[in-house]
Enzyme design. Structure first.
Site, PDB file in Angstrom:
ATOM      1  N   LYS A   1       0.873  -1.181   0.000  1.00 33.02           N
ATOM      2  CA  LYS A   1       0.000   0.000   0.000  1.00 33.02           C
ATOM      3  C   LYS A   1       0.906   1.226   0.000  1.00 33.02           C
ATOM      4  CE  LYS A   1      -4.463   1.086   0.522  1.00 33.02           C
ATOM      5  NZ  LYS A   1      -5.672   0.439   0.059  1.00 33.02           N
TER       6      LYS A   1
ATOM      7  N   VAL B   1     -17.372   4.018  -3.106  1.00 29.75           N
ATOM      8  CA  VAL B   1     -17.902   2.693  -2.760  1.00 29.75           C
ATOM      9  C   VAL B   1     -19.298   2.829  -2.145  1.00 29.75           C
ATOM     10  CG1 VAL B   1     -17.569   0.649  -1.318  1.00 29.75           C
ATOM     11  CG2 VAL B   1     -15.596   1.713  -2.429  1.00 29.75           C
TER      12      VAL B   1
HETATM   13  P1  NAD Z   1     -14.102   7.991  -1.086  1.00 29.29           P
HETATM   14  O1  NAD Z   1     -13.131   9.017  -0.633  1.00 29.29           O
HETATM   15  O2  NAD Z   1     -14.697   8.106  -2.441  1.00 29.29           O
HETATM   16  O3  NAD Z   1     -15.334   7.908  -0.058  1.00 29.29           O
HETATM   17  C1  NAD Z   1     -15.185   8.002   1.312  1.00 29.29           C
HETATM   18  C2  NAD Z   1     -16.315   8.873   1.809  1.00 29.29           C
HETATM   19  O4  NAD Z   1     -16.317   8.868   3.241  1.00 29.29           O
HETATM   20  C3  NAD Z   1     -16.202  10.331   1.359  1.00 29.29           C
HETATM   21  O5  NAD Z   1     -17.411  10.742   0.760  1.00 29.29           O
HETATM   22  C4  NAD Z   1     -15.924  11.075   2.666  1.00 29.29           C
HETATM   23  O6  NAD Z   1     -16.441  12.389   2.659  1.00 29.29           O
HETATM   24  C5  NAD Z   1     -16.605  10.186   3.664  1.00 29.29           C
HETATM   25  N1  NAD Z   1     -16.169  10.328   5.045  1.00 29.29           N
HETATM   26  C6  NAD Z   1     -14.918  10.559   5.529  1.00 29.29           C
HETATM   27  N2  NAD Z   1     -14.947  10.598   6.877  1.00 29.29           N
HETATM   28  C7  NAD Z   1     -16.234  10.386   7.232  1.00 29.29           C
HETATM   29  C8  NAD Z   1     -16.899  10.318   8.477  1.00 29.29           C
HETATM   30  N3  NAD Z   1     -16.263  10.461   9.638  1.00 29.29           N
HETATM   31  N4  NAD Z   1     -18.228  10.068   8.498  1.00 29.29           N
HETATM   32  C9  NAD Z   1     -18.917   9.910   7.345  1.00 29.29           C
HETATM   33  N5  NAD Z   1     -18.336   9.986   6.132  1.00 29.29           N
HETATM   34  C10 NAD Z   1     -17.016  10.218   6.079  1.00 29.29           C
HETATM   35  O7  NAD Z   1     -13.384   6.594  -0.894  1.00 29.29           O
HETATM   36  P2  NAD Z   1     -13.840   5.160  -1.414  1.00 29.29           P
HETATM   37  O8  NAD Z   1     -13.005   4.793  -2.576  1.00 29.29           O
HETATM   38  O9  NAD Z   1     -15.312   5.104  -1.514  1.00 29.29           O
HETATM   39  O10 NAD Z   1     -13.369   4.228  -0.205  1.00 29.29           O
HETATM   40  C11 NAD Z   1     -14.137   4.132   0.976  1.00 29.29           C
HETATM   41  C12 NAD Z   1     -13.510   3.075   1.891  1.00 29.29           C
HETATM   42  O11 NAD Z   1     -13.491   1.827   1.221  1.00 29.29           O
HETATM   43  C13 NAD Z   1     -12.060   3.363   2.296  1.00 29.29           C
HETATM   44  O12 NAD Z   1     -11.848   2.829   3.606  1.00 29.29           O
HETATM   45  C14 NAD Z   1     -11.260   2.553   1.303  1.00 29.29           C
HETATM   46  O13 NAD Z   1      -9.975   2.240   1.790  1.00 29.29           O
HETATM   47  C15 NAD Z   1     -12.138   1.345   1.173  1.00 29.29           C
HETATM   48  N6  NAD Z   1     -11.968   0.592  -0.070  1.00 29.29           N
HETATM   49  C16 NAD Z   1     -12.141   1.206  -1.267  1.00 29.29           C
HETATM   50  C17 NAD Z   1     -12.011   0.477  -2.432  1.00 29.29           C
HETATM   51  C18 NAD Z   1     -12.265   1.075  -3.776  1.00 29.29           C
HETATM   52  O14 NAD Z   1     -12.409   0.323  -4.755  1.00 29.29           O
HETATM   53  N7  NAD Z   1     -12.367   2.390  -3.894  1.00 29.29           N
HETATM   54  C19 NAD Z   1     -11.644  -0.885  -2.365  1.00 29.29           C
HETATM   55  C20 NAD Z   1     -11.501  -1.481  -1.125  1.00 29.29           C
HETATM   56  C21 NAD Z   1     -11.652  -0.737   0.025  1.00 29.29           C
END
Ligand code: NAD
Length: 349
Positions: A80, A185
């Protein structure tokens, strides 16, 4: 900063600190294991209170990627990266290209892709300087691009499996799901859930994203301090990690925790806390493996979109197997999954 003594160090093969004064780049690349193949895992762009916090984050995420890739049956080890959003951070192309140089110097031991804060456009910039990138726009009939729709699909299949196991439900219609974070997601997950007839409660620090979920899916919005305490059937954490803690778990009013965020448990003991509270926990790195399956298919160029969806859907039965082992042994689901992942990696070594 004591890297080797970091609780999350866990025998990482390599940790690279990347700095470039000209562009202001500060990044850490962590390679946990290459036993199963090149260490693959996304790159996160985030601001941290301290460098120690960034190190802790990248090490935990990297170990999680080893387990995730092993459990998804991929020829990938785990790694990572984090790019630290310093107070005077300027997200210039030059900065992301320098990051690409550092990835290239690792000669393919680390393959990067999107994570929180990093878009497909940024990945394309990083790719100016390195071949070891995935998550680029799709070419031809092959899967590729933003992995988050596939992550969300896998989470959805995992939620279905959890609802069947815990609630005896064959579908999600009428169930209430509280979704923390409706970014990439979380938004796509809401779409699958709404289509399946689930009721949605959402929270996000970004008001625009909350509005979008309300308008598109009729979701009920609550504050970010309230989402974990909602009375619902399922909590789907889809924001950041370490939200399931000794403090938050006693306040949960759900039967199932199943969401896309990485590192949802603050500590391993929190898995036992959930089990003791009668809450079924879908281990995060198992349920959220859909994105990395997509990334792998793009990197190895070996599956079309339909085949990727088929492989992602296997997350459902995989989780059911973990739930069954947990029920039979009395061990929490996170411990069952960790032991399975470690055994796969050890066998490859
Ligand atoms: P993203 O940045 O698009 O979405 C995250 C969202 O969470 C944002 O809208 C942000 O404003 C919100 N957020 C942050 N802190 C918050 C809080 N305290 N309360 C409520 N909302 C809050 O990111 P993503 O790509 O959707 O990823 C989300 C999670 O899933 C992360 O933990 C990431 O590591 C994990 N993940 C993502 C993927 C992927 O394909 N993108 C794959 C596996 C795991």
């Amino acid at each position: 900063m004591a890297a080797f003594d970091e609780p999350a160090f866990d025998a990482h093969e390599r940790v690279v600190f990347c700095h470039d004064a000209a562009t202001g780049l500060k990044a850490i690349i962590a390679i946990h294991s290459t036993a199963l193949g090149p260490a693959a895992g996304g790159c996160r762009l985030w601001s941290y209170a301290t460098d120690d916090e960034a190190l802790h984050d990248v090490l935990r995420l990297s170990q999680g990627m080893s387990y995730k890739n092993a459990m998804a049956g991929l020829a990938f080890g785990g790694g990572k990266a984090v790019i630290i959003k310093t107070p005077d951070f300027k997200g210039t192309d030059a900065l992301f290209e320098r990051f690409g140089d550092f990835v290239e110097e690792l000669g393919g031991d680390y393959i990067t892709a999107e994570d929180v804060g990093v878009s497909v456009a940024i990945m394309e910039t990083i790719a100016h300087r390195t071949h070891f990138v995935s998550g680029l726009p799709p070419k031809g009939g092959h899967a590729g691009g933003d992995p988050s729709p596939k992550t969300a699909f896998g989470v959805f299949k995992g939620i279905e499996a959890a609802a069947k196991f815990k609630l005896g439900r064959d579908d999600l219609s009428g169930l209430t799901v509280a979704v923390q974070g409706v970014g990439n997601v979380g938004y796509y997950l809401c779409e699958f859930l709404a289509k399946a007839g689930a009721k949605l409660i959402v929270a996000d620090i970004d008001a625009g994203r909350v509005k979008r979920a309300r308008e598109d899916f009729g979701a009920t919005a609550v504050g970010i301090d309230e989402i974990l305490e909602q009375k619902a059937d399922i909590l789907a954490p889809c924001a950041l990690g370490a939200i399931l803690t000794a403090t938050t778990i006693p306040k949960l009013k759900v039967s199932i925790v199943a969401g896309g965020a990485n590192n949802q448990l603050e500590t391993n003991e929190d898995g036992k806390r959930l089990a003791d509270a009668g809450i079924l926990y879908a281990p995060d790195y198992v349920i959220n493996g859909g994105g990395i399956i997509n990334v792998a298919s793009e990197y190895f160029d070996d599956m079309d979109n339909a085949q990727v969806l088929e492989k992602v859907a296997e997350i459902g039965p995989r989780l059911t197997g973990i739930f069954e082992k947990s029920a039979a042994s009395g061990k929490p689901t996170n411990e069952i999954a960790d032991a399975m992942a470690r055994a796969i990696i050890a066998a490859a070594r």
